[in-house]
Enzyme design. Structure first.
Site, mmCIF file in Angstrom:
data_model
loop_
_atom_site.group_PDB
_atom_site.id
_atom_site.type_symbol
_atom_site.label_atom_id
_atom_site.label_comp_id
_atom_site.label_asym_id
_atom_site.label_seq_id
_atom_site.Cartn_x
_atom_site.Cartn_y
_atom_site.Cartn_z
ATOM 1 N N LYS A 405 34.244 45.715 33.062
ATOM 2 C CA LYS A 405 34.864 44.432 32.696
ATOM 3 C C LYS A 405 34.480 43.359 33.719
ATOM 4 C CE LYS A 405 39.095 45.976 35.045
ATOM 5 N NZ LYS A 405 40.426 46.548 34.830
ATOM 6 N N ARG A 499 53.431 47.394 32.254
ATOM 7 C CA ARG A 499 52.528 46.331 31.805
ATOM 8 C C ARG A 499 52.296 46.604 30.318
ATOM 9 N NH1 ARG A 499 46.837 45.594 34.936
ATOM 10 N NH2 ARG A 499 46.384 47.455 33.732
ATOM 11 N N TYR A 633 33.785 18.973 56.000
ATOM 12 C CA TYR A 633 35.018 18.352 55.515
ATOM 13 C C TYR A 633 36.174 18.638 56.466
ATOM 14 C CZ TYR A 633 32.957 17.730 50.861
ATOM 15 O OH TYR A 633 32.191 17.359 49.807
ATOM 16 N N MET A 682 31.754 23.514 48.245
ATOM 17 C CA MET A 682 31.557 24.090 46.917
ATOM 18 C C MET A 682 30.174 24.762 46.795
ATOM 19 S SD MET A 682 31.728 22.264 43.209
ATOM 20 C CE MET A 682 33.459 22.033 42.969
HETATM 21 C C1 LIG Z 1 40.470 47.746 35.612
HETATM 22 C C2 LIG Z 1 41.057 48.991 35.167
HETATM 23 C C3 LIG Z 1 40.575 50.222 35.655
HETATM 24 C C4 LIG Z 1 39.556 50.330 36.753
HETATM 25 O O1 LIG Z 1 40.215 50.267 37.988
HETATM 26 P P1 LIG Z 1 39.504 50.515 39.378
HETATM 27 O O2 LIG Z 1 40.588 50.544 40.350
HETATM 28 O O3 LIG Z 1 38.570 49.384 39.582
HETATM 29 O O4 LIG Z 1 38.787 51.815 39.274
HETATM 30 C C5 LIG Z 1 41.087 51.378 35.095
HETATM 31 N N1 LIG Z 1 42.046 51.333 34.141
HETATM 32 C C6 LIG Z 1 42.546 50.178 33.677
HETATM 33 C C7 LIG Z 1 43.600 50.215 32.630
HETATM 34 C C8 LIG Z 1 42.087 48.963 34.184
HETATM 35 O O5 LIG Z 1 42.603 47.828 33.730
#
Ligand SMILES: *Cc1c(COP(=O)(O)O)cnc(C)c1O
Length: 738
Positions: A405, A499, A633, A682
């Site tokens: 992701k 969650r 800055y 930036m």
């Molecule tokens: C992002 C995520 C993971 C991966 O987690 P890591 O700690 O990066 O290995 C696994 N499961 C879910 C549900 C996630 O949202």
């Protein structure tokens, strides 16, 4: 992306050999050597052996063009345009010869011209160019729509049809239906060795080798095995060694010779471009050449192409010279000398033309670590290593689900996911449906699980792209089911994170009704741990309760007669601290990228993980700043001595957080550490390089990664921003080169 380690020297050099073989086809060097050797030798050389040359060129084009991982047709477009341009120029060059031949005086000029332009070439050898365009395009779409196996079968059937219009025509000719069919084909194209029947299969084989030649070392069977075992495995693939591929190629060549001689003997051949054994012969030839890696000879690509295009012109030139000097006996009638003369003139001309082109031609703009202002370097070897180490740490029958992701945690989803797919990873996790669709467009196979919410209205896309959705609660399951479109899902159970997920204690009737829903195929059940990274007593206790809850829930389902699908619990820390859990998947994210969320975290399992990402930029300017003057800055940095300040071309918009300003943040230049001076902007930042010897504009600054003996690790940088590596990575700027 890291630059390719080694180039394909063997392929580059063989291009020249192939070009010379093609000159041989058109000059018949052995023809004047007397009866036996002349005729038979010439047939063997020019009608059998040399027939490997054009397929070799097709395969080479396919090797660089065709890949199941291309998610846009851009590369195909470039290839088609470029080849069409070359074809156009070649047509113009040969117009005088066409005129001389009386080409334009033929009957039905227009239909014949169209036919020649599309299939046969306006001069006999030019057919290669339209065949490249048509064959490359067909191969591209076959591979994109089907997998390699099916694409190969389709192309092989086309080849088979072509074969019976070529070398095997004598067999089919007698059957009226067939000869009628071929008569129709020959109306449109003089031969079947064209872009439809001949070229596609070679393009596909080239693409197949390109997408798979590293897979012989790292495939599913070898994942999780130790390095030495894997080496043995690699060596076992006989035809992937110099020796093996050479032997196979030689053997196929002999078979092809036999095939050609037999067909010739029985006079089956209408034309002599296509043989059955040509396919394996060129395939193994290519595998053989692929073993020779090293220096790159890009210019040979131009030279060989120019030789191909201009050698017929050179035949005319040699004839003219011979006539002028009255040397026809030597230069034309002696076939060996004729061949050598044509070759010599063609090579000299082509080398000169290629040299001119490289001097004055348009240079392609390339992604280049020397000229990029700021970029991410990805070490795919370390990625492979991490996959292997993680797979080894998992219990048997447990598979790695690669979490890619957020642009693969900022590393670049395309680069990471396609490489993982190539080395045999078969399960991926993303956060959104659009990330999932992009993975599919990149050619990624296997399971893709969306960990987050997707609007139920997009169920059709889930099905179309074969993406698995997480059921986040009962209401969501109902709404998704109501879409009336059958989709794959994993059910998420909330065991304490609160969650997403079903409450494991809720009404069993309702739960069973989810399993009975008509349009949901439940392939998995999972949960997520929220303090798996901590070894504090309380946290361990909490995690164990989460785990017990999950398994308790599974047991309850089993009792109700539900067939339990795949289950998974752990993410990176889950595996590192609770490696023994019996599961089908581990959803590894941050560990896959070779780092942990925070520096020096104690974990139960200590794995040799290696960082995949480095962040780099350039020193673009050096300036002196006198004692007492400020930089940047807010004037937060004031020189307490006369300083040399380097301006480095990276800023917070590239993902190097502004909050690192004034916290002793350092970067590496020339193998030394140097502190960031003043606020990070930036697009730029300033570094105090007063103490670095031999500093110069153009040097590389390493913000994350290694330079010589020094290393700056991502978890430490992340900690200085009061965050974790995951956030630092996922915020890497989209304008960075990768
Ligand atoms: C992002 C995520 C993971 C991966 O987690 P890591 O700690 O990066 O290995 C696994 N499961 C879910 C549900 C996630 O949202």
């Amino acid at each position: 992306m890291r630059a390719d380690h080694k180039s394909y020297t063997g392929i580059d050099i063989f291009r020249m050999a192939a070009a010379l073989l093609i000159i041989a086809i058109h000059t018949s060097p052995l023809a004047s050597l007397g009866e036996g050797l002349g005729e038979t030798g010439d047939f063997i050389l020019t009608r059998i052996i040399a027939r490997a040359a054009v397929p070799f060129f097709f395969m080479t084009s396919g090797f660089f063009l065709i890949s199941r991982y291309h998610y846009s047709a851009e590369k195909l477009g470039t290839f088609v345009r470029k080849t069409a341009l070359i074809y156009g120029i070649a047509i113009l060059i040969y117009i005088p010869i066409n005129l001389y031949n009386g080409y334009f005086k033929m009957d039905h000029l227009l239909p014949n011209m169209i036919k020649d332009i599309v299939f046969d070439g306006t001069l006999y050898h030019l057919w290669y160019l339209p065949a490249s365009i048509i064959g490359g395009t067909i191969a591209w779409y076959l591979v994109k729509k089907l997998d390699y196996k099916k694409a190969f079968i389709v192309a092989a059937v086309l080849y088979l049809i072509g074969l019976f219009g070529d070398s095997y025509y004598g067999i089919i000719e007698k059957i009226p239906v067939c000869s009628g069919f071929y008569a129709y084909i020959f109306e449109v194209s003089d031969y079947t060795r064209n872009g439809i029947f001949f070229a596609p299969v070679f393009f596909i084989m080239g693409g197949f080798i390109a997408d798979n030649h590293d897979k012989f070392i790292y495939n599913k069977a070898s994942l999780g095995k130790s390095t030495s075992e894997r080496d043995v495995y690699a060596k076992n693939v006989f035809c992937q060694t110099v020796f093996g591929a050479g032997i196979c190629c030689g053997l196929m060549l002999i078979l092809m010779l036999a095939e050609g001689m037999i067909l010739h003997h029985f006079q089956f051949q209408r034309h002599d471009s296509m043989y059955v054994f040509l396919l394996p012969c060129v395939y193994f030839l290519f595998s053989f050449l692929l073993q020779f890696r090293g220096k790159r000879y890009v210019w040979l690509r131009d030279v060989s192409l120019i030789i191909y295009l201009i050698h017929p012109l050179m035949i005319v030139v040699i004839r003219m010279i011979a006539k002028l000097l009255d040397l026809q006996n030597l230069l034309v009638d002696n076939s060996v000398v004729h061949f050598l003369a044509v070759t010599l003139v063609s090579v000299v001309f082509s080398v000169a033309a290629a040299a001119l082109r490289s001097r004055f031609g348009l240079k392609q703009k390339k992604h280049n670590a020397d000229t990029d202002r700021a970029y991410i370097e990805i070490n795919l070897e370390n990625l492979e290593h991490n996959v292997e180490v993680l797979s080894e740490a998992m219990p048997p029958k447990c598979e790695l689900m690669a979490v890619v992701k957020a642009e693969a945690y900022g590393h670049g989803m395309y680069e990471i996911a396609t490489h993982l797919d190539k080395i045999g990873v078969r399960a991926f996790a993303v956060a959104t449906i659009d990330e999932g669709i992009r993975l599919r467009r990149c050619g990624v196979r296997g399971e893709i699980l969306i960990l987050g919410y997707t609007a139920p209205e997009r169920a059709k896309e889930l099905r179309k792209y074969d993406i698995t959705q997480t059921l986040i609660d009962y209401g969501y399951a109902c709404r998704l089911n109501e879409q009336g479109c059958t989709v794959k899902v994993h059910m998420k159970i909330d065991t304490g994170m609160h969650r997403l997920g079903f409450d494991p204690d809720f009404n069993i009737e309702e739960m069973l009704s989810v399993f009975a829903m008509e349009h949901l195929v439940i392939n998995g059940i999972y949960t997520h741990l929220c303090v798996a990274d901590s070894l504090e007593e309380d946290d361990v206790h909490f995690t164990k309760r989460q785990i017990a809850n999950f398994y308790g829930f599974i047991k309850k389902l089993k009792k109700e007669g539900i067939l339990i699908p795949k289950i998974h619990i752990q993410s990176s820390y889950g595996l590192l601290n609770y490696p023994e859990l019996k599961c089908n998947y581990v959803r590894a994210g941050i560990a896959l990228y070779g780092v942990l969320s925070t520096p020096n975290t104690p974990t139960n399992l200590q794995l040799d993980l290696r960082p995949v990402l480095s962040l780099k930029a350039k020193v673009v300017l050096l300036r002196f700043v006198w004692e007492g003057e400020s930089v940047g800055y807010g004037r937060t940095f004031t020189a307490d001595r006369d300083c040399v300040i380097a301006i480095v071309s990276i800023g917070y918009a590239d993902g190097f957080p502004r909050s690192l300003s004034g916290r002793g943040t350092e970067v590496l230049i020339n193998g030394y550490r140097a502190p960031v001076a003043g606020r990070i902007c930036m697009d730029q930042l300033a570094v105090d390089v007063t103490d670095i010897p031999n500093i110069a504009v153009g040097m590389t600054a390493t913000l994350i990664g290694r330079d010589g003996a020094e290393e700056i690790d991502a978890p430490t940088v992340a900690e200085n921003t009061e965050s974790i590596t995951n956030e630092l990575f996922s915020r890497m700027g989209s304008r960075l080169g990768r």
